[in-house]
Design an enzyme around this catalytic site. Structure first.
Site, PDB file in Angstrom:
ATOM      1  N   GLU A  32     -13.426  31.715  -5.470  1.00  0.00           N
ATOM      2  CA  GLU A  32     -12.152  31.939  -4.657  1.00  0.00           C
ATOM      3  C   GLU A  32     -11.846  32.269  -3.633  1.00  0.00           C
ATOM      4  O   GLU A  32     -13.138  32.299  -2.475  1.00  0.00           O
ATOM      5  CB  GLU A  32     -11.704  32.963  -5.580  1.00  0.00           C
ATOM      6  CG  GLU A  32      -9.898  33.476  -5.255  1.00  0.00           C
ATOM      7  CD  GLU A  32      -9.042  33.000  -6.257  1.00  0.00           C
ATOM      8  OE1 GLU A  32      -8.742  32.104  -5.035  1.00  0.00           O
ATOM      9  OE2 GLU A  32      -8.171  33.440  -6.522  1.00  0.00           O
ATOM     10  N   ASP A  33     -10.978  32.202  -2.919  1.00  0.00           N
ATOM     11  CA  ASP A  33     -11.021  32.346  -1.141  1.00  0.00           C
ATOM     12  C   ASP A  33     -10.972  33.967  -1.510  1.00  0.00           C
ATOM     13  O   ASP A  33     -11.233  34.761  -0.431  1.00  0.00           O
ATOM     14  CB  ASP A  33      -9.389  31.768  -0.794  1.00  0.00           C
ATOM     15  CG  ASP A  33      -8.399  32.153  -1.522  1.00  0.00           C
ATOM     16  OD1 ASP A  33      -8.167  32.858  -2.658  1.00  0.00           O
ATOM     17  OD2 ASP A  33      -6.750  31.341  -0.906  1.00  0.00           O
TER      18      ASP A  33
ATOM     19  N   ASP B 143      -7.542  40.253  -4.324  1.00  0.00           N
ATOM     20  CA  ASP B 143      -6.671  40.925  -3.385  1.00  0.00           C
ATOM     21  C   ASP B 143      -6.978  41.862  -4.765  1.00  0.00           C
ATOM     22  O   ASP B 143      -6.942  43.192  -5.411  1.00  0.00           O
ATOM     23  CB  ASP B 143      -5.763  40.362  -2.710  1.00  0.00           C
ATOM     24  CG  ASP B 143      -4.202  41.675  -2.797  1.00  0.00           C
ATOM     25  OD1 ASP B 143      -4.903  41.881  -1.662  1.00  0.00           O
ATOM     26  OD2 ASP B 143      -3.097  40.917  -2.554  1.00  0.00           O
TER      27      ASP B 143
ATOM     28  N   PHE C 245      -2.830  41.456   6.351  1.00  0.00           N
ATOM     29  CA  PHE C 245      -3.240  39.705   5.654  1.00  0.00           C
ATOM     30  C   PHE C 245      -3.271  38.557   6.108  1.00  0.00           C
ATOM     31  O   PHE C 245      -3.534  38.537   7.389  1.00  0.00           O
ATOM     32  CB  PHE C 245      -1.427  39.169   5.555  1.00  0.00           C
ATOM     33  CG  PHE C 245      -1.163  37.944   4.769  1.00  0.00           C
ATOM     34  CD1 PHE C 245      -0.874  38.075   3.748  1.00  0.00           C
ATOM     35  CD2 PHE C 245      -0.781  36.877   5.713  1.00  0.00           C
ATOM     36  CE1 PHE C 245      -0.598  36.683   3.064  1.00  0.00           C
ATOM     37  CE2 PHE C 245      -0.604  35.134   4.716  1.00  0.00           C
ATOM     38  CZ  PHE C 245      -0.609  35.460   3.740  1.00  0.00           C
TER      39      PHE C 245
ATOM     40  N   ARG D  41      -4.345  26.644   6.214  1.00  0.00           N
ATOM     41  CA  ARG D  41      -5.169  26.723   6.114  1.00  0.00           C
ATOM     42  C   ARG D  41      -6.561  25.999   6.707  1.00  0.00           C
ATOM     43  O   ARG D  41      -7.816  25.731   6.119  1.00  0.00           O
ATOM     44  CB  ARG D  41      -5.129  26.017   4.971  1.00  0.00           C
ATOM     45  CG  ARG D  41      -3.938  26.735   3.745  1.00  0.00           C
ATOM     46  CD  ARG D  41      -3.682  25.855   2.180  1.00  0.00           C
ATOM     47  NE  ARG D  41      -3.166  25.644   1.462  1.00  0.00           N
ATOM     48  CZ  ARG D  41      -3.014  26.875   0.828  1.00  0.00           C
ATOM     49  NH1 ARG D  41      -3.747  27.969   0.410  1.00  0.00           N
ATOM     50  NH2 ARG D  41      -1.685  26.921   0.018  1.00  0.00           N
TER      51      ARG D  41
END
Ligand code: 5GP
Ligand code: MG
Ligand code: MG
Length: 173
Positions: free
Chosen positions: A96-97, A100, A149, A162
């Site tokens: 996963e990136d 959160d 963010f 990206r």
């Protein structure tokens, strides 16, 4: 653009850390038949770099899930693209990136457990532990970051950025 991007993690820092993670994973999965599942689209760059550094005959696959919806913290996710390879009885590593709130991964994890994965671990490039609403821990974590963010290295802002080869914080002008 009404924002700028301030570097948080340089390309060199990210690449160095990915090599370390890959070696750790390689050691843990030596002799096992590992299926690496990337969550689209955020994980693409991380996953591609990570698996290149592993000296293991891994299988790879991808899943795409929609954001959770609903008013409770449990919500639901929709599977937009499922894996082609069955996870049943496989040693699975989800890539996963970023973690959160933890909601996405808690759903994906449960889904793959219910499908009979033999083992299930999570590898994430980034982690924002201060934002958790459900308990979720990455087994392999690249960097813990503050509640900002971020974009780049697969992560987007409204589908852009990206492709940035580093991780940056979006700063409104
Ligand atoms: P969670 O379900 O853990 O709240 O969120 C996971 C998803 O939210 C991530 O896979 C990512 O797509 C998105 N997300 C969370 N924080 C950030 C961030 O700082 N930047 C970007 N671009 N996406 C984020
Ligand atoms: Mg993601
Ligand atoms: Mg996104």
């Amino acid at each position: 653009m009404d924002y700028t991007i301030k570097t948080l993690l340089t390309r060199e820092e990210v690449e160095k850390r990915i090599k370390e993670l890959a070696k750790e994973i390689e050691k843990d999965y030596c002799g096992k038949d590992l299926l690496v599942i990337g969550l689209l689209k955020g994980s693409i760059m991380f996953m591609s770099d990570l698996i290149k550094e592993m000296d293991l005959p891994v299988m790879i696959d991808f899943m795409s899930v929609s954001s959770y919806s609903g008013t409770t913290s449990t919500g639901v996710i929709n599977v937009l693209k499922d894996t082609d390879i069955s996870v049943k009885d496989k040693d699975v590593l989800i890539v996963e990136d970023i973690i959160d709130t933890g909601l996405t991964l808690s759903h994906v994890k449960k889904l793959l457990e219910d499908r009979g994965a033999k083992s299930l671990k999570i590898c994430t490039l980034l982690d924002k532990p201060s934002r958790r609403t459900v308990e979720m821990k990455g087994d392999y974590v690249g960097f813990e970051i503050p509640d900002e963010f971020v974009v780049g290295y697969g992560l987007d802002y409204d589908q852009h950025h990206r492709n940035l080869p580093y991780v940056g914080i979006v700063v409104k002008k």
